[in-house]
Design a protein around this motif. Sequence first.
Motif, PDB file in Angstrom:
ATOM      1  N   GLY A  70       0.816  -1.211   0.000  1.00 52.08           N
ATOM      2  CA  GLY A  70       0.000   0.000   0.000  1.00 52.08           C
ATOM      3  C   GLY A  70       0.851   1.264   0.000  1.00 52.08           C
ATOM      4  O   GLY A  70       0.588   2.189  -0.758  1.00 52.08           O
ATOM      5  N   TYR A  71       1.850   1.293   0.857  1.00 53.62           N
ATOM      6  CA  TYR A  71       2.697   2.484   0.938  1.00 53.62           C
ATOM      7  C   TYR A  71       3.852   2.420  -0.049  1.00 53.62           C
ATOM      8  O   TYR A  71       4.164   3.394  -0.713  1.00 53.62           O
ATOM      9  N   GLY A  72       4.493   1.230  -0.139  1.00 57.58           N
ATOM     10  CA  GLY A  72       5.689   1.129  -0.969  1.00 57.58           C
ATOM     11  C   GLY A  72       5.421   0.780  -2.426  1.00 57.58           C
ATOM     12  O   GLY A  72       6.297   0.924  -3.264  1.00 57.58           O
ATOM     13  N   GLY A  73       4.201   0.309  -2.733  1.00 60.56           N
ATOM     14  CA  GLY A  73       3.859   0.012  -4.105  1.00 60.56           C
ATOM     15  C   GLY A  73       4.434  -1.295  -4.641  1.00 60.56           C
ATOM     16  O   GLY A  73       4.385  -1.555  -5.833  1.00 60.56           O
ATOM     17  N   ALA A  74       5.001  -2.137  -3.763  1.00 60.18           N
ATOM     18  CA  ALA A  74       5.573  -3.403  -4.225  1.00 60.18           C
ATOM     19  C   ALA A  74       4.661  -4.547  -3.775  1.00 60.18           C
ATOM     20  O   ALA A  74       4.561  -4.826  -2.582  1.00 60.18           O
ATOM     21  N   LEU A  75       4.003  -5.169  -4.748  1.00 59.92           N
ATOM     22  CA  LEU A  75       3.071  -6.258  -4.401  1.00 59.92           C
ATOM     23  C   LEU A  75       3.851  -7.511  -4.044  1.00 59.92           C
ATOM     24  O   LEU A  75       4.464  -8.137  -4.900  1.00 59.92           O
ATOM     25  N   SER A  76       3.850  -7.860  -2.760  1.00 54.07           N
ATOM     26  CA  SER A  76       4.545  -9.065  -2.316  1.00 54.07           C
ATOM     27  C   SER A  76       3.537 -10.172  -2.030  1.00 54.07           C
ATOM     28  O   SER A  76       2.586  -9.975  -1.284  1.00 54.07           O
ATOM     29  N   ASN A 215       4.674   8.402   8.600  1.00 53.86           N
ATOM     30  CA  ASN A 215       4.594   9.866   8.581  1.00 53.86           C
ATOM     31  C   ASN A 215       5.955  10.536   8.778  1.00 53.86           C
ATOM     32  O   ASN A 215       6.045  11.752   8.851  1.00 53.86           O
ATOM     33  N   SER A 216       6.998   9.730   8.869  1.00 61.02           N
ATOM     34  CA  SER A 216       8.338  10.292   9.042  1.00 61.02           C
ATOM     35  C   SER A 216       8.941  10.622   7.677  1.00 61.02           C
ATOM     36  O   SER A 216       8.313  10.388   6.641  1.00 61.02           O
ATOM     37  N   ARG A 217      10.163  11.125   7.680  1.00 58.95           N
ATOM     38  CA  ARG A 217      10.856  11.379   6.424  1.00 58.95           C
ATOM     39  C   ARG A 217      11.018  10.099   5.626  1.00 58.95           C
ATOM     40  O   ARG A 217      10.925  10.090   4.408  1.00 58.95           O
ATOM     41  N   PHE A 218      11.263   9.013   6.365  1.00 57.74           N
ATOM     42  CA  PHE A 218      11.390   7.712   5.711  1.00 57.74           C
ATOM     43  C   PHE A 218      10.102   7.375   4.953  1.00 57.74           C
ATOM     44  O   PHE A 218      10.132   6.953   3.797  1.00 57.74           O
ATOM     45  N   GLY A 219       8.958   7.585   5.626  1.00 52.48           N
ATOM     46  CA  GLY A 219       7.662   7.301   5.011  1.00 52.48           C
ATOM     47  C   GLY A 219       7.428   8.154   3.773  1.00 52.48           C
ATOM     48  O   GLY A 219       6.882   7.686   2.770  1.00 52.48           O
ATOM     49  N   ASN A 220       7.848   9.414   3.841  1.00 50.41           N
ATOM     50  CA  ASN A 220       7.756  10.293   2.668  1.00 50.41           C
ATOM     51  C   ASN A 220       8.447   9.678   1.465  1.00 50.41           C
ATOM     52  O   ASN A 220       7.924   9.703   0.354  1.00 50.41           O
ATOM     53  N   VAL A 221       9.639   9.136   1.710  1.00 48.27           N
ATOM     54  CA  VAL A 221      10.411   8.577   0.596  1.00 48.27           C
ATOM     55  C   VAL A 221       9.743   7.305   0.068  1.00 48.27           C
ATOM     56  O   VAL A 221       9.686   7.088  -1.138  1.00 48.27           O
ATOM     57  N   ILE A 222       9.192   6.485   0.991  1.00 44.59           N
ATOM     58  CA  ILE A 222       8.522   5.248   0.541  1.00 44.59           C
ATOM     59  C   ILE A 222       7.385   5.576  -0.425  1.00 44.59           C
ATOM     60  O   ILE A 222       7.269   4.973  -1.486  1.00 44.59           O
TER      61      ILE A 222
ATOM     62  N   ASN B  98       5.194  17.181  -2.184  1.00 47.04           N
ATOM     63  CA  ASN B  98       6.165  16.997  -3.264  1.00 47.04           C
ATOM     64  C   ASN B  98       7.442  17.776  -2.974  1.00 47.04           C
ATOM     65  O   ASN B  98       8.547  17.245  -3.086  1.00 47.04           O
ATOM     66  N   LEU B  99       7.270  19.034  -2.571  1.00 45.26           N
ATOM     67  CA  LEU B  99       8.448  19.866  -2.298  1.00 45.26           C
ATOM     68  C   LEU B  99       9.153  19.417  -1.024  1.00 45.26           C
ATOM     69  O   LEU B  99      10.382  19.457  -0.930  1.00 45.26           O
ATOM     70  N   GLU B 100       8.342  18.980  -0.051  1.00 44.98           N
ATOM     71  CA  GLU B 100       8.935  18.525   1.211  1.00 44.98           C
ATOM     72  C   GLU B 100       9.893  17.353   0.960  1.00 44.98           C
ATOM     73  O   GLU B 100      11.000  17.304   1.514  1.00 44.98           O
ATOM     74  N   ILE B 101       9.454  16.425   0.105  1.00 36.24           N
ATOM     75  CA  ILE B 101      10.288  15.244  -0.179  1.00 36.24           C
ATOM     76  C   ILE B 101      11.583  15.663  -0.875  1.00 36.24           C
ATOM     77  O   ILE B 101      12.647  15.099  -0.622  1.00 36.24           O
ATOM     78  N   ALA B 102      11.479  16.686  -1.724  1.00 37.29           N
ATOM     79  CA  ALA B 102      12.684  17.155  -2.399  1.00 37.29           C
ATOM     80  C   ALA B 102      13.628  17.877  -1.434  1.00 37.29           C
ATOM     81  O   ALA B 102      14.846  17.813  -1.579  1.00 37.29           O
ATOM     82  N   LEU B 103      13.055  18.557  -0.449  1.00 37.31           N
ATOM     83  CA  LEU B 103      13.873  19.400   0.434  1.00 37.31           C
ATOM     84  C   LEU B 103      14.403  18.676   1.657  1.00 37.31           C
ATOM     85  O   LEU B 103      15.412  19.066   2.241  1.00 37.31           O
ATOM     86  N   GLN B 104      13.686  17.604   2.086  1.00 36.16           N
ATOM     87  CA  GLN B 104      13.895  17.122   3.457  1.00 36.16           C
ATOM     88  C   GLN B 104      15.294  16.608   3.765  1.00 36.16           C
ATOM     89  O   GLN B 104      15.701  16.641   4.906  1.00 36.16           O
TER      90      GLN B 104
END
Lengths: 356, 238
Positions: A70-76, A215-222, B98-104
């Motif tokens: 759901g979050y990462g988009g990889a169907l396992s 909701n962390s920075r890590f989650g943003n990247v996922i 979108n911008l947050e992910i680029a900046l963080q």
Amino acid sequence: MSHPSRFTAFLKLVEGPQTLGKGPKFWSVFALVLLAACIYPQFADSYDVGNNVYFFNWLFMAMGLSLIWGYGGALSFGQTAFFGVAGYAYGVLTINLGDAYGLTLVSLLLAVGISALFAAILGYFLFYGRISGVFLGIVTLSVTLVLERFMAQTAGPQWAIGKARLNGFNGMGAMPSLTIPWPGGAIVLYPDVTLYYVTLALLVSVYLGLRILVNSRFGNVIVAIRENPLRAEMLGYDIRKYQLITFVIGSALAGLSGVLYTSWGNYITPASMGMTAASLPIVWVAVGGRSDLTTTLIGALAVLIVFQTLTIYGSQYALVVMGALLVITVLIAPRGIVIALSDLLPARKSKMKGEV
Amino acid sequence: MAILETRQLNKHFGGLHVTGNVDFALEPGEMHCLIGPNGAGKSTFFRLILGEHMPDSGHILYDGSDITRNKPFERIRRGISVKFQVPGIFKELSVRQNLEIALQHHVAPLMLHEEIDRLLEFLKLSADHMQLAGNLSHGQKQWLEIGMAVALKPKLLLLDEPTAGMTPDETFATGEMLQELNREGMTLLAVEHDMAFVRQIAHQVTVLHFGKVFAQGTIDEIVADERVTAIYLGEADA
């Protein structure tokens, strides 16, 4: 709660753009549901309470799949593989080590660790081999089915690790339940009220922990990787590393489900990794709404209860209903039925537009 | 010293030479446009610089060091950034996110929202900051992606047709945005078809043709070059 600033700080961590449900209204409902779950054993037969822990056991795996898919988009399709690996590992460890001195708890950690290690090795080849999309599903499903086939042929006496016989298709049994060492007598977590509360506490901790993670920075990247992997990489993120870590966390949660299930029923079989078992988590998570932890939790619990109720009338018939449910979800509410229903509420609708 | 340099850069797919022995140098602070007919190898050249494709031979030097074998995200962390031709944004997330992910990863958490607001203003997207990025107009999507690329504070910004699909007004505003970035010291390399836009922003123009550097010079020199007109500008600038 007594310290409002601390409570606000806590809210800041568990709320965010990646999870539905925020503000006093949501957390009030959350508290009420939790309260109801806490007082339920006072009004029910302790045998039933112990049996119903069964439903909680699977929810860790569902939340893990929500994270990966759901979050990462990889169907396992591999959740049950890690479930099985951890379940068998718990069996082998506890049968050999016994249940004294808190060794079952050590075994729990080791078993989850083994499934995480297995996920790390498999995930390394998947993600660094740039396998994605439908191929990820095919490879993880294959691994799961190979494990099932392998365990099913371990009936002979040569298939034993220490004192633990693997027992082939019949499965491994008689491992001790989780046991907490306690002054004045160890607490054995049989399917009973105590196990109910321990599992519930674990469930709430994992749910809140995952909310903080997504909701962390890590989650943003996922979620960025789910939305557009190339763009995420071209923002300087080592996307394969993020995908691998997500996969390991989600798979380890399936491992936790496996240990809890094995300890709960003192039993694990190869069928827990079969084709049917491997596809059910997909249904639980898709029906509720895989891209959110709360909807995943609600959906998975509801589907599990419906499935269990239907099984009374025949397990094959129940599976057909599960298949139909998945098809209906995909056609009518691809984001999940819980999310689709909440979209129908007018208040929710304006909120979604404004805040998501 | 050039900020970006390619030496004898080669890439072929099967029998097709997409870039052939490209020697190219970009000076710091320059605004440079790459032009050329379709299939000239412009996009492949970009992908080689970004590390999406590995060259068959030759070298890529960035800021004095050889990055030919570096992974894409490592090149980005060294200060290269890119805006793709088709807007590469996170459609299901808000503009702000979108911008947050680029900046963080390089802005301290306390400064993050201030920095996002500053970027939103630069991109003329302040009013739409809570919109899902997928709901923006095409031009706004292009700006958002430019914003994400710029958020990394790159030394070198690569732009693949930054104004594709924009109205003339949007195109002009984009040119002004890029000029402002350039005044702040950013080096820009853009693939572009719109000659009015090239005239607006480019100090130097390189023409690629069949994977080779065909001509190089100021826009006036390029337009005056009859060989270039013959292969490309004749029909494109009409």
